[in-house]
Design an enzyme around this catalytic site. Structure first.
Site, short mmCIF file in Angstrom:
data_model
loop_
_atom_site.label_atom_id
_atom_site.label_comp_id
_atom_site.label_asym_id
_atom_site.label_seq_id
_atom_site.Cartn_x
_atom_site.Cartn_y
_atom_site.Cartn_z
N ARG A 38 65.71 90.33 69.81
CA ARG A 38 64.58 90.77 69.29
C ARG A 38 64.19 92.28 69.95
NH1 ARG A 38 59.75 86.53 69.32
NH2 ARG A 38 58.68 88.36 68.47
N LYS A 45 67.15 90.45 79.71
CA LYS A 45 68.03 89.52 78.77
C LYS A 45 69.26 90.25 78.30
CE LYS A 45 63.97 87.18 76.60
NZ LYS A 45 63.38 86.96 75.42
N ASP A 65 64.99 91.11 64.28
CA ASP A 65 63.85 90.26 64.61
C ASP A 65 63.68 89.51 63.28
OD1 ASP A 65 61.14 88.78 64.88
OD2 ASP A 65 60.25 90.57 65.85
N VAL A 85 71.42 81.08 65.20
CA VAL A 85 70.47 80.16 66.44
C VAL A 85 68.88 80.38 66.49
CG1 VAL A 85 70.64 79.54 68.91
CG2 VAL A 85 72.73 80.14 67.67
N LYS A 177 61.55 73.82 60.86
CA LYS A 177 62.78 73.54 61.01
C LYS A 177 63.42 72.58 60.11
CE LYS A 177 65.18 74.41 64.19
NZ LYS A 177 65.78 75.61 64.16
N VAL A 207 67.84 69.48 74.42
CA VAL A 207 69.01 69.94 75.17
C VAL A 207 68.88 70.01 76.57
CG1 VAL A 207 70.65 71.87 75.25
CG2 VAL A 207 69.49 71.43 73.09
#
Length: 344
Positions: A38, A45, A65, A85, A177, A207
């Site tokens: 982003r 990052k 973004d 993802v 989702k 996860v």
């Protein structure tokens, strides 16, 4: 092991937990990776991704973004496979384009799929979905089905209300989702004239495991919520059990290996649930009490009738996939990682 020499792939949400681990694996295998973030001015990052082994000359970073989906075109151009993802977790209140996270997620999924079609080079789109889309709850709200597998779709109606624990964030995430996954799967249908893209969705369990990040991740903290006494994280665990009957667990390494299998298969499409274990809160608490007596473990009390739902998804394993990590290994990995990060 296949190598990706000469093959370009795109990973959206490259700096996240799954995205960064997946990029690392792809680079080691020789793939050229286009990764989106982003904000390319976020030094921590960007630095994390640039410091990965093999990143030099094989990793290209793009700013994009999900709230401005057309930005993904340059990253996807020339790629053969795309891993979508990225997902909006909370709504950007300043957005004039979308009214909610759900609207942004669905529009983002459509835009990524259309970018793949426009690129003309993309063979397959692999979407990182969530098991919150696959609840075995019955449509009429009368309880759970006997089994959880790929045929289960979360009923987006009033039968869900008790699972959301009066928190609109859980509801928004579940709706976003579920609807985004259904929408992205529709692009794998040749009849719609959208370019005959192969589309795979991987609804992943909770996860856990290790991390490339330097600070603790939300999903890892949720895995150990019963011993860190984090009320917000524990609420997320309760939500998952209320929605899914039990909690599907999966190790970050297995998640990424499953994504890569779905890319390297000759031909594959459709929905594949991704979790190695399906455990109750009680079983998780028992594990911590038995193997980690040094912690004060939150006591669990079974609410209502015992839920005897079976996990019957075998589609990934039928494709030759082997999960390397069981529930004990996942939970122990989370503790080890949390200790390293100073969370415990």
């Amino acid at each position: 092991m296949k190598t990706g020499d000469g093959c370009k792939v795109c990973v959206t949400g490259g700096s996240g937990y799954i995205g960064s681990w997946l990029i690392n694996k792809l680079l080691v295998k020789g793939y050229t990776v286009h990764a989106t973030l982003r904000d390319l001015k976020n030094e921590s990052k960007v630095g994390l991704l640039k410091s990965l082994p093999q990143a030099h000359g094989k990793l290209v970073l793009f700013e994009a973004d999900i709230y401005d989906p057309i930005q993904f075109d340059p990253a996807i151009q020339g790629c053969q496979f795309v891993f979508h993802v990225a997902t909006p977790l909370t709504h950007e209140p300043g957005s004039s384009q979308y009214k909610s996270t759900t609207e942004a997620a669905v529009a983002g999924a459509e835009s990524i799929a259309m970018s793949c079609v426009r690129a003309g080079t993309v063979k397959r789109l692999i979407y990182t979905a969530s098991v919150v889309s696959a609840s075995p709850l019955k449509e009429d709200g009368s309880g759970f089905k006997d089994a959880m597998d790929e045929t289960c779709w979360t009923p987006l109606n009033d039968s869900l209300e008790y699972a959301f624990l009066d928190d609109p964030l859980y509801k928004e995430y579940t709706y976003s989702k579920t609807l985004a996954e259904k929408h992205i799967l529709s692009f794998g249908n040749d009849e719609n004239g959208r370019g005959g893209l192969e589309v795979v969705t991987l609804p992943c369990g909770l996860v856990g495991g290790d991390s490339l990040q330097s600070s603790a991740l939300r999903s890892m903290v949720v895995c150990i919520a019963q011993i860190v006494q984090n009320e917000m994280a524990y609420k997320s665990l309760k939500f998952l059990e209320g929605l899914l009957g039990k909690i599907p667990l999966v190790h970050i390494d297995d998640v990424c290996e499953a994504h890569i299998l779905c890319m390297e298969s000759t031909s594959i499409s459709g929905r594949f649930l991704c979790a190695s274990s399906y455990v109750s809160l009680q079983e998780m608490a028992n594990h911590y009490a038995r193997y980690h007596p040094e912690f004060n473990v939150k006591q669990e009390h079974e609410d209502g009738p015992k839920k005897d739902i079976k996990w019957t998804s075998t589609k990934l394993c039928d494709k030759g996939f082997v999960f390397k990590y069981d529930a004990k290994m996942i939970l122990d990995c989370c503790i080890k990682c949390a200790r390293r990060m100073g969370e415990l």
